[in-house]
Design an enzyme around this catalytic site. Structure first.
Site, PDB file in Angstrom:
ATOM      1  N   GLU A  55      -0.321   4.846  13.900  1.00  0.00           N
ATOM      2  CA  GLU A  55      -0.010   6.054  13.144  1.00  0.00           C
ATOM      3  C   GLU A  55      -0.117   7.303  14.020  1.00  0.00           C
ATOM      4  O   GLU A  55       0.730   8.204  13.944  1.00  0.00           O
ATOM      5  CB  GLU A  55      -0.930   6.181  11.935  1.00  0.00           C
ATOM      6  CG  GLU A  55      -0.635   7.383  11.071  1.00  0.00           C
ATOM      7  CD  GLU A  55      -1.408   7.395   9.761  1.00  0.00           C
ATOM      8  OE1 GLU A  55      -1.062   8.222   8.885  1.00  0.00           O
ATOM      9  OE2 GLU A  55      -2.355   6.580   9.602  1.00  0.00           O
ATOM     10  N   LYS A  83      -9.638   8.060   3.331  1.00  0.00           N
ATOM     11  CA  LYS A  83     -10.118   6.725   2.974  1.00  0.00           C
ATOM     12  C   LYS A  83     -11.536   6.489   3.477  1.00  0.00           C
ATOM     13  O   LYS A  83     -12.230   5.595   2.984  1.00  0.00           O
ATOM     14  CB  LYS A  83      -9.187   5.650   3.535  1.00  0.00           C
ATOM     15  CG  LYS A  83      -7.860   5.492   2.810  1.00  0.00           C
ATOM     16  CD  LYS A  83      -7.068   4.318   3.386  1.00  0.00           C
ATOM     17  CE  LYS A  83      -5.719   4.175   2.717  1.00  0.00           C
ATOM     18  NZ  LYS A  83      -4.778   5.254   3.100  1.00  0.00           N
ATOM     19  N   PHE A 103       1.896  -3.161   4.426  1.00  0.00           N
ATOM     20  CA  PHE A 103       2.313  -4.497   4.838  1.00  0.00           C
ATOM     21  C   PHE A 103       3.773  -4.708   4.430  1.00  0.00           C
ATOM     22  O   PHE A 103       4.239  -4.157   3.431  1.00  0.00           O
ATOM     23  CB  PHE A 103       1.446  -5.565   4.168  1.00  0.00           C
ATOM     24  CG  PHE A 103       0.118  -5.810   4.855  1.00  0.00           C
ATOM     25  CD1 PHE A 103      -0.286  -5.067   5.939  1.00  0.00           C
ATOM     26  CD2 PHE A 103      -0.732  -6.798   4.382  1.00  0.00           C
ATOM     27  CE1 PHE A 103      -1.511  -5.300   6.568  1.00  0.00           C
ATOM     28  CE2 PHE A 103      -1.961  -7.044   4.990  1.00  0.00           C
ATOM     29  CZ  PHE A 103      -2.346  -6.293   6.086  1.00  0.00           C
ATOM     30  N   HIS A 134      -2.592   7.870   6.692  1.00  0.00           N
ATOM     31  CA  HIS A 134      -2.824   6.593   6.000  1.00  0.00           C
ATOM     32  C   HIS A 134      -4.170   6.009   6.442  1.00  0.00           C
ATOM     33  O   HIS A 134      -4.897   5.460   5.623  1.00  0.00           O
ATOM     34  CB  HIS A 134      -1.683   5.630   6.281  1.00  0.00           C
ATOM     35  CG  HIS A 134      -1.767   4.350   5.513  1.00  0.00           C
ATOM     36  ND1 HIS A 134      -1.683   4.316   4.137  1.00  0.00           N
ATOM     37  CD2 HIS A 134      -1.952   3.064   5.912  1.00  0.00           C
ATOM     38  CE1 HIS A 134      -1.793   3.058   3.721  1.00  0.00           C
ATOM     39  NE2 HIS A 134      -1.967   2.290   4.769  1.00  0.00           N
ATOM     40  N   CYS A 139       0.806  -1.227   0.000  1.00  0.00           N
ATOM     41  CA  CYS A 139       0.000   0.000   0.000  1.00  0.00           C
ATOM     42  C   CYS A 139       0.836   1.272   0.000  1.00  0.00           C
ATOM     43  O   CYS A 139       0.287   2.371  -0.008  1.00  0.00           O
ATOM     44  CB  CYS A 139      -0.955  -0.020   1.184  1.00  0.00           C
ATOM     45  SG  CYS A 139      -2.042  -1.460   1.153  1.00  0.00           S
ATOM     46  N   HIS A 147      -9.805   2.226   0.234  1.00  0.00           N
ATOM     47  CA  HIS A 147      -8.375   1.893   0.173  1.00  0.00           C
ATOM     48  C   HIS A 147      -8.045   1.383  -1.220  1.00  0.00           C
ATOM     49  O   HIS A 147      -8.407   0.264  -1.579  1.00  0.00           O
ATOM     50  CB  HIS A 147      -8.036   0.845   1.237  1.00  0.00           C
ATOM     51  CG  HIS A 147      -6.578   0.718   1.514  1.00  0.00           C
ATOM     52  ND1 HIS A 147      -5.607   1.112   0.630  1.00  0.00           N
ATOM     53  CD2 HIS A 147      -5.915   0.239   2.603  1.00  0.00           C
ATOM     54  CE1 HIS A 147      -4.416   0.870   1.146  1.00  0.00           C
ATOM     55  NE2 HIS A 147      -4.574   0.349   2.346  1.00  0.00           N
TER      56      HIS A 147
END
Length: 416
Positions: A315, A336, A401, A304, A165, A341
Site C-alpha cells: 500500500e 485498524k 482478497f 487500509h 474487505c 479489521h
C-alpha cells in the site's frame, strides 16, 4: 446527462463500548484501542485471540424482540448503524412510509455467519432434527440491506456487495454513482460484519495472519506499518453514511457534513491473496481523477493498513507512486490499529472516520507505531493525532482478497 454532486448528510459508527460516534472518534484521536482478548466458547478447542467485540451494543435499544428474532448479529449491527445515520440526517422514520427515491447499498464479506454456525451446532452437536425456519433469512448475505430497506421504507434499489474487505467501500462507491447519475436522491450506504464465529476465527488462524497476544498485550496487537507487526485483528463492526443529491439536501435544509467526490475501483488480477501495487495505483488515480483532485490536494489518507507483512508495504508503494514527492509530507494513518479489521464493514468504518477527520480538522494516528518498517517508509506516518492542518480533501482505501480495490475521495464542506 447532468452529473449531480453528492453530499454526506448523516453518518454513524457502532462503538464497541456502546457510546456515541463522536465519543468513539475522540478515543481514536487519543490513540485508544478497543482491542481486547477474545475467547471462543468451544472448549476444549477454544481459542484466545485479540479481537474487537461490540460488548456495549444493545440491540433492544434499537429494535423490538420480534424484529431481532429475524436478524443475525451482523444485521442487528447494520440496522442500528443505518438508523443512527438516518436520524442524524434528519430524515423521517415513520411506520409504513414509502420512499421511492431512497435506497440502500450495503457491504458484508460474511453475511449471517453466526446464524449458520448456530445451525451447524444445533444439527451436529446438539442433536436437533430441525432448524429454526428463520435460519435462511438470518443467514442470507442480503439480510442487512433487506432489513434496512424494510424498516426505513426505502423503495429504490436494495443492493448488497460481497467483495471481501472492500465490500462496504464498494457499496458506498456504487451508491455514490446512483446519485451522481440521477437514479436515486438518497442512499443508505455502509457495511457490517460479525466475524467472531469459531469457524471463522479458526479459518483465519489457519492462514497464519492473525496477530497473537495475551490479556496485557491485546490492545497493542494490531500494529500497521510497524517493523514488528505480526498480523491483523478481527473485529465486529458496522458503519453507515447517508449519501444525498446535493440539491435535494440543500432544499430540505439538511446538514451537509462532507462531499463525496470520487470513487476508484480496480482489480489486481494477479493473485487471490497477495496484493499488487499496480492495481491499487489504478484505483487511487481513478478516485482522484473523478473527484477533479490533484495529488497535492490530498491532505490525509486513511490507509487500509491491516498489519500484514505483505499488505502494508504494498500500500505504501502504491501511495508513493501516485503522490510522488508529495508522499513524503502526506499524513497517513491506519486506524485498524485501534478498531481492528471489520472485514466487509471496514471500508465504511474508515470512510466515516475520514469524514469526521475532515469535519473536525483532526487526523487520527496509527496507534502503537513506535518503529516504522523501512519497507513502509516514504509517507508521513501519524503516530499522534494531527489537529488544525487545514485538510481540504482525503482518501479512504479498501484493498481486498481477490485483488479488489476501492478508494473513496472526500472533500471538506468548508475548507479551512
Amino acid at each position: 446527462m447532468t452529473v449531480r454532486r453528492v453530499a454526506v448528510t448523516g453518518l454513524s459508527l457502532i462503538d464497541p463500548q456502546g457510546e456515541s460516534t463522536e465519543a468513539y472518534f475522540a478515543r481514536l484521536l487519543a490513540g485508544q484501542s478497543a482491542i481486547t482478548l477474545h475467547t471462543t466458547d468451544d472448549p476444549p478447542n477454544g481459542l484466545r485471540v485479540p479481537a474487537v467485540r461490540c460488548t456495549g451494543f444493545d440491540p433492544l435499544a434499537r429494535l423490538d424482540k420480534p424484529s431481532l428474532a429475524t436478524m443475525d448479529r451482523y444485521t442487528q449491527l447494520g440496522v442500528a448503524a443505518a438508523f443512527e445515520a438516518w436520524d442524524q440526517a434528519g430524515l423521517p422514520r415513520e411506520p409504513g412510509q414509502d420512499l421511492p427515491e431512497a435506497g440502500v447499498a450495503w457491504g458484508s464479506a460474511l453475511g449471517g455467519t453466526l446464524a449458520y454456525e448456530q445451525g451447524y451446532r444445533a444439527l451436529w452437536f446438539e442433536g436437533q432434527s430441525r432448524l429454526s425456519p428463520l435460519s435462511v433469512v438470518q443467514g442470507m448475505n442480503n439480510a442487512a440491506s433487506a432489513q434496512i430497506g424494510i424498516h426505513l421504507g426505502l423503495g429504490n434499489a436494495s443492493l448488497t456487495y460481497t467483495v471481501a474487505c472492500a465490500s462496504a467501500a464498494t457499496a458506498i462507491g456504487e451508491a455514490f454513482e446512483r446519485i451522481r447519475h440521477g437514479q436515486a436522491k438518497i442512499m443508505v450506504a455502509g457495511g457490517s460484519d460479525a466475524p467472531l464465529a469459531f469457524a471463522v476465527i479458526r479459518a483465519w488462524e489457519a492462514m497464519r495472519v492473525l496477530a497473537p497476544g495475551d490479556a496485557d498485550t491485546a490492545p497493542m496487537a494490531c500494529r500497521p506499518f510497524h517493523a514488528g507487526r505480526r498480523g491483523l485483528v478481527l473485529a465486529e463492526a458496522a458503519a453507515a453514511l447517508i449519501l444525498e443529491d446535493w440539491a435535494h439536501a440543500e432544499a430540505r435544509g439538511a446538514p451537509i457534513l462532507a462531499e463525496l467526490v470520487g470513487y476508484g475501483v480496480s482489480t489486481d488480477h494477479s493473485h487471490l491473496v497477495r496484493p499488487d501495487a499496480a492495481g491499487q495505483v489504478r484505483a487511487l488515480r481513478a478516485a482522484l481523477d473523478q473527484g477533479g483532485l490533484r495529488a497535492a490536494d490530498i491532505g490525509y489518507v486513511n490507509a487500509h493498513g491491516t498489519a500484514t507483512r505483505e499488505g502494508d508495504p504494498t500500500e505504501i508503494a502504491a501511495l508513493r507512486q501516485v503522490f510522488g514527492a508529495h508522499a513524503e509530507t502526506l499524513p497517513v494513518s491506519a486506524t485498524k490499529s485501534m478498531h481492528g479489521h471489520g472485514m466487509g464493514a471496514t471500508g465504511a468504518v474508515e470512510a466515516v472516520i475520514t469524514v469526521l477527520a475532515l469535519q473536525q480538522d483532526a487526523l487520527p494516528p496509527t496507534a502503537h507505531l513506535t518503529e516504522i518498517d523501512p519497507a513502509c517508509a516514504g509517507v508521513l506516518h501519524l503516530t499522534t493525532a494531527l489537529r488544525g492542518s487545514g485538510v481540504r480533501a482525503a482518501l479512504s482505501n479498501a484493498f481486498a482478497f481477490g485483488g479488489s480495490n476501492a478508494v473513496l475521495a472526500f472533500k471538506a464542506v468548508h475548507p479551512v
